[in-house]
Design an enzyme around this catalytic site. Sequence first.
Site, short mmCIF file in Angstrom:
data_model
loop_
_atom_site.label_atom_id
_atom_site.label_comp_id
_atom_site.label_asym_id
_atom_site.label_seq_id
_atom_site.Cartn_x
_atom_site.Cartn_y
_atom_site.Cartn_z
N CYS A 214 2.11 -8.47 66.87
CA CYS A 214 2.34 -8.44 68.31
C CYS A 214 2.23 -7.01 68.82
O CYS A 214 2.42 -6.06 68.05
CB CYS A 214 3.71 -9.02 68.68
SG CYS A 214 5.10 -7.99 68.16
N CYS A 267 -25.38 -3.06 86.58
CA CYS A 267 -24.34 -3.99 86.14
C CYS A 267 -24.95 -5.33 85.75
O CYS A 267 -25.90 -5.81 86.37
CB CYS A 267 -23.31 -4.18 87.25
SG CYS A 267 -21.96 -5.31 86.82
#
Length: 377
Positions: A214, A267
């Site tokens: 985690c 992009c």
Amino acid sequence: MEVELKEMLDDLLSLRQSLSDPSLHASIDKLQSHVDHLTHLAKSVPVRRSKVKDMSAEVVDSNPYSRLMALQRMGIVENYERIREFSVAIVGIGGVGSVAAEMLTRCGIGRLLLYDYDKVELANMNRLFFRPEQVGMTKTDAAVQTLSDINPDVVLEACNELNQTWMESGVSEDAVSGHIQLLIPGETACFACAPPLVVASGVDERTLKREGVCAASLPTTMGVVAGLLVQNTLKFLLKFGYVSPYLGYSSLKDYFPTMAMKPNPQCSNAACLQRQKEYILAKPARDAAANAKMEAEASAAAADVPLHVDNEWNISVVDDSEQENTGGTSSDALPEGLTRELPSADEFPKHSTYGATDTAVDDLEDLRRQLDALNAD
């Protein structure tokens, strides 16, 4: 509910007195006991305040918006009540998103749309928002439950394609740094122009949670990032102050880097490229509006109207040049009747350096004679 329960108790009491058969009194007493228990439970439930139709600047303890409306009275925000006209979507009700949702709710935002697929777990209790009794609930349901109690006036219920302005934020896996970013389609970088690590690697966020693994989480870092995020959002919505295009935060060095994030002309996102073209085409009109605004501000400044001539706080604005031209008055002067324990730098006696220089020359000549004597030996 308490009123209805009291009426029910009164009805049961009247019924008991009207019954002539004593054998029925036990049943009435049992019903009274149940109603008494419900009344006790109703009193223990927190009372939610009623909704407020209009925001008021009245300074009274019962007004939940008095301190917010003070921003309008002080001239920081032109019309704070406009905040009720805005809707904000928060994607991810985690350590930052939940705190941001609470801040916006307390600020009186008109509508919040909350998105999160996850559920509340005990591991989330280090955050600033969720409570242990909410474990097992979806984060959206738990958020609605908490936020409705805080401010019932807020309506609680993704983005180049929609041409929506977004505020993005994130906290690093080591929990000691984070950032916020303003995303305006066509004007600033989208996720495809400058993708976050998860997006860039093509990883499904749902697969990041693994057994025994985690990320670290600090409520302090998340609180700071959430505060920066909501502050930037309020400035953007209510049009005051400077809206940061990108602001980072490093808690280890107390470092706040900022930069402009321009869109990528190559992009990969077709919608982003389309918004970039629209932004370029609208540039002449945008520049003309900006110039007109600058001219209007210059004309207003030429009138030389002082700020806050009359106000209830007796605040006055002093020009810096007036302080520079006061002349002769030291900025560190003490009020009459007070004296300094040590003399100030201006009063400290200045001794002539000539004597010291002559002594140094004599010492140097003496040293030279001693060296010559040693060399002669």
